[in-house]
Design an enzyme around this catalytic site. Structure first.
Site, PDB file in Angstrom:
ATOM      1  N   ARG A  30       0.805  -1.222   0.000  1.00  0.00           N
ATOM      2  CA  ARG A  30       0.000   0.000   0.000  1.00  0.00           C
ATOM      3  C   ARG A  30       0.840   1.274   0.000  1.00  0.00           C
ATOM      4  O   ARG A  30       0.329   2.358   0.243  1.00  0.00           O
ATOM      5  CB  ARG A  30      -0.930   0.011   1.218  1.00  0.00           C
ATOM      6  CG  ARG A  30      -1.899  -1.151   1.266  1.00  0.00           C
ATOM      7  CD  ARG A  30      -3.158  -0.867   0.481  1.00  0.00           C
ATOM      8  NE  ARG A  30      -3.972  -2.035   0.274  1.00  0.00           N
ATOM      9  CZ  ARG A  30      -4.861  -2.531   1.118  1.00  0.00           C
ATOM     10  NH1 ARG A  30      -5.057  -1.938   2.276  1.00  0.00           N
ATOM     11  NH2 ARG A  30      -5.553  -3.599   0.809  1.00  0.00           N
ATOM     12  N   CYS A  31       2.112   1.148  -0.276  1.00  0.00           N
ATOM     13  CA  CYS A  31       3.020   2.295  -0.280  1.00  0.00           C
ATOM     14  C   CYS A  31       2.930   3.030  -1.616  1.00  0.00           C
ATOM     15  O   CYS A  31       2.660   2.428  -2.653  1.00  0.00           O
ATOM     16  CB  CYS A  31       4.452   1.790  -0.059  1.00  0.00           C
ATOM     17  SG  CYS A  31       5.707   3.095  -0.046  1.00  0.00           S
ATOM     18  N   GLY A  32       3.183   4.322  -1.578  1.00  0.00           N
ATOM     19  CA  GLY A  32       3.240   5.111  -2.802  1.00  0.00           C
ATOM     20  C   GLY A  32       4.333   4.646  -3.746  1.00  0.00           C
ATOM     21  O   GLY A  32       4.270   4.889  -4.950  1.00  0.00           O
ATOM     22  N   ALA A  92       4.906   1.463  -4.270  1.00  0.00           N
ATOM     23  CA  ALA A  92       4.573   0.083  -4.641  1.00  0.00           C
ATOM     24  C   ALA A  92       4.724  -0.182  -6.135  1.00  0.00           C
ATOM     25  O   ALA A  92       4.975  -1.317  -6.547  1.00  0.00           O
ATOM     26  CB  ALA A  92       3.168  -0.284  -4.175  1.00  0.00           C
TER      27      ALA A  92
END
Length: 186
Positions: free
Chosen positions: A61-63, A65
């Protein structure tokens, strides 16, 4: 425990007298570590001795990703030449890895086409960090993960070649060149 000077000298002589075969078989650097695999078993970095290894802490869910897709491009480019790529999911930065176990690798495969190895979700910072990450922090204190998608390049001999921060694209010239240099060694 009190050691005499004779004990210390005898111990040092024993180290010097160790056979080259025994020293070559002793775990060195990153090859001393392994990670739990989803569903059981271990991914031992020693199994990749003689090959460069890229270890990346990930979060679905990281930017950043989207780097999972770029990591896949890197993997496709270099796996046949010997590079190993290990994704180490972590929830340490912003709570951005809500999934568990095999669901993480499956989400990365579906969203980004990732086919490289994923291990169990792991702590990568602080006193509770996985032993590999504590070792890497001791080796390169200025190159510790500060966010998801920090990349560690391990040399063929198990030495920590370098740390690359989250913002470093997996196909960046500096990372690609470092991998290329390691692939040419030997």
């Amino acid at each position: 425990m009190n050691l005499s000077r004779r004990d210390v000298i005898a111990g040092a002589a024993g180290l010097v007298a160790a056979s080259p075969q025994a020293l070559a078989q002793a775990p060195a650097g990153a090859h001393a570590f392994g990670f739990d695999r989803p569903g059981g078993g271990q991914l031992s970095l020693a199994d990749y001795r003689g090959r460069p290894i890229l270890v990346v802490n990930t979060a679905t869910r990281c930017g950043y990703a989207g780097q999972m897709a770029t990591l896949e491009q890197l993997w496709q480019r270099y796996q046949s030449r010997g590079m190993m790529l290990v994704a180490v999911p972590s929830n340490d930065f912003g709570g951005q890895e809500p999934l568990e176990g095999a669901a993480i690798a499956e989400a990365a495969r579906q969203s980004h086409g990732a086919t490289y190895a994923f291990v169990e979700k792991t702590v990568v910072k602080g006193p509770q960090a996985h032993p590999f990450y504590r070792w890497a922090a001791a080796e390169r204190p200025a190159d510790t993960p500060r966010w998801n998608f920090h990349k560690y390049l391990i040399g063929r001999d198990g030495a920590l070649i370098g740390g690359f921060p989250a913002a470093t694209d997996p196909l960046s010239p500096q990372l690609v060149q470092a991998i290329g240099r390691e692939l040419q060694v030997g």
